[in-house]
Scaffold this active site. Structure first.
Site, mmCIF file in Angstrom:
data_model
loop_
_atom_site.group_PDB
_atom_site.id
_atom_site.type_symbol
_atom_site.label_atom_id
_atom_site.label_comp_id
_atom_site.label_asym_id
_atom_site.label_seq_id
_atom_site.Cartn_x
_atom_site.Cartn_y
_atom_site.Cartn_z
ATOM 1 N N VAL A 114 0.865 -1.179 0.000
ATOM 2 C CA VAL A 114 0.000 0.000 0.000
ATOM 3 C C VAL A 114 0.898 1.223 0.000
ATOM 4 O O VAL A 114 1.848 1.303 0.785
ATOM 5 C CB VAL A 114 -0.928 0.019 1.230
ATOM 6 C CG1 VAL A 114 -1.836 1.241 1.200
ATOM 7 C CG2 VAL A 114 -1.755 -1.263 1.298
ATOM 8 N N CYS A 115 0.624 2.159 -0.890
ATOM 9 C CA CYS A 115 1.349 3.425 -0.939
ATOM 10 C C CYS A 115 2.855 3.175 -1.094
ATOM 11 O O CYS A 115 3.287 2.356 -1.911
ATOM 12 C CB CYS A 115 1.014 4.227 0.317
ATOM 13 S SG CYS A 115 1.349 5.996 0.201
ATOM 14 N N SER A 116 3.681 3.852 -0.301
ATOM 15 C CA SER A 116 5.135 3.739 -0.444
ATOM 16 C C SER A 116 5.685 2.420 0.074
ATOM 17 O O SER A 116 6.898 2.189 0.029
ATOM 18 C CB SER A 116 5.839 4.902 0.263
ATOM 19 O OG SER A 116 5.468 4.971 1.622
#
Length: 331
Positions: A114-116
């Site tokens: 998720v995300c970075s």
């Protein structure tokens, strides 16, 4: 009785709390919806960390590790998620964690970020040769530091249960809310569209933004102090979207030579005048579609696209969606 699917999410100091709680809530809500239907839960959820105990997130809230990841047999996990946040750099420098993730990849049914969190998976080598995305602010770093990864910046997630335009085994997602879209896609693949729709409805969400849909984010005009030589022109452009905004017209308005103006745009905004005008017109069209009930042809005229077909092509180019679909989802 159907076996519980064990879903685990890593946590670490300075993790983004919503990267963890958003997707995990989707799985928890799927259990609740099944309970409403008289069915047993489908998921068993856990948080894994370097050691047991509380972990401070980037918001200052504390999440509690259920078990250290070292003690987990990855083969016992159905799905493993890796979130992002300010603590990502420390995690991708942790050789023991990277080795564990690399070893876990062939054993778990699904491994996602998720995300970075994609930067952690990339550092572990599990994204090499694979399609990946991440938060728009981190795509350049993902591409530069991990050239073996096939970075596709403008999409919400790369999960595809059919392995046609994504991957059913290792996948990534963009910023925060895209992790929720990813979790809904996983639930839909596991339990069917009807159950996923019930979860989305309960959470007051769309079901579901396609993984290939572009990451919607407004193009914010820079502060005048950061672009002093262009400040007046940038203030002028949004009020004249229906005018001739060709390079020659902009150069005349700015009292600069066209080549000089092009150079300044690239230096101070990272894009040429034509692309900037297109993005500003796109943002204006989006605002009109979101906040008013006007026809597509009127939006095209007011935003400076002229013909609706020009508006449609620009929406597909930048957002991978038509103006009509955008209005239906966000209007």
């Amino acid at each position: 009785m159907e076996a519980l699917r064990r879903v685990a999410c890593l946590i670490f100091p300075e993790v983004m709390s919503l990267d963890v709680t958003g997707p995990m809530q989707v799985f928890a809500s799927a259990n609740v919806e099944r309970q409403r239907q008289g069915l047993p839960p489908a998921y068993e959820l856990s948080l894994l960390g370097k050691q047991s105990g509380p972990v401070a997130t980037s918001a200052g809230l504390r999440l509690y590790t259920d078990r250290p990841w070292r003690e987990i047999d990855p083969a016992q996990l159905d799905t493993l998620l890796v979130p992002g946040g300010q603590g990502v750099d420390a995690q991708r420098a942790d050789a023991s964690l990277l080795a564990w993730l690399h070893g876990a990849e062939p054993q778990v049914r699904r491994l996602g970020s998720v995300c970075s969190g994609a930067l952690i998976l990339a550092a572990a080598g599990v994204l090499d040769g694979r399609l990946a995305t991440t938060h728009w602010a981190d795509t350049d770093e993902l591409r530069a530091r991990y050239p073996a990864v096939q970075v596709q910046a403008d999409r919400l997630h790369t999960y595809d249960p059919h392995n046609r335009v994504g991957d059913a085994h290792v996948f990534t997602s963009a910023g925060v809310t895209a992790g929720i879209d990813l979790a809904l896609a996983l639930v839909e693949a596991d339990l069917g569209r009807a159950l996923a729709l019930a979860v989305a409805r309960r959470l007051v969400m769309f079901l579901r933004r396609p993984g290939g849909q572009a990451q919607f984010s407004a193009l914010l005009t820079p502060e005048p102090c950061r672009v002093p030589r262009l400040a007046a022109l940038l203030d002028w452009i949004p009020a004249h979207l229906g005018d001739d905004l060709s390079l020659a017209a902009l150069a005349e308005q700015a009292c600069l030579a066209p080549r000089t103006l092009s150079r300044l745009f690239v230096q101070e905004l990272g894009m040429g005048p034509g692309r900037y005008v297109e993005r500003i017109r796109l943002e204006a069209a989006r605002a009109l579609l979101q906040d008013t009930q006007v026809s597509i042809s009127t939006v095209a005229r007011l935003a400076g696209f002229g013909h609706p077909e020009n508006l449609r092509r620009t929406f597909h180019k930048h957002l991978a969606i038509s103006p009509q679909e955008y209005a239906q989802r966000f209007g």
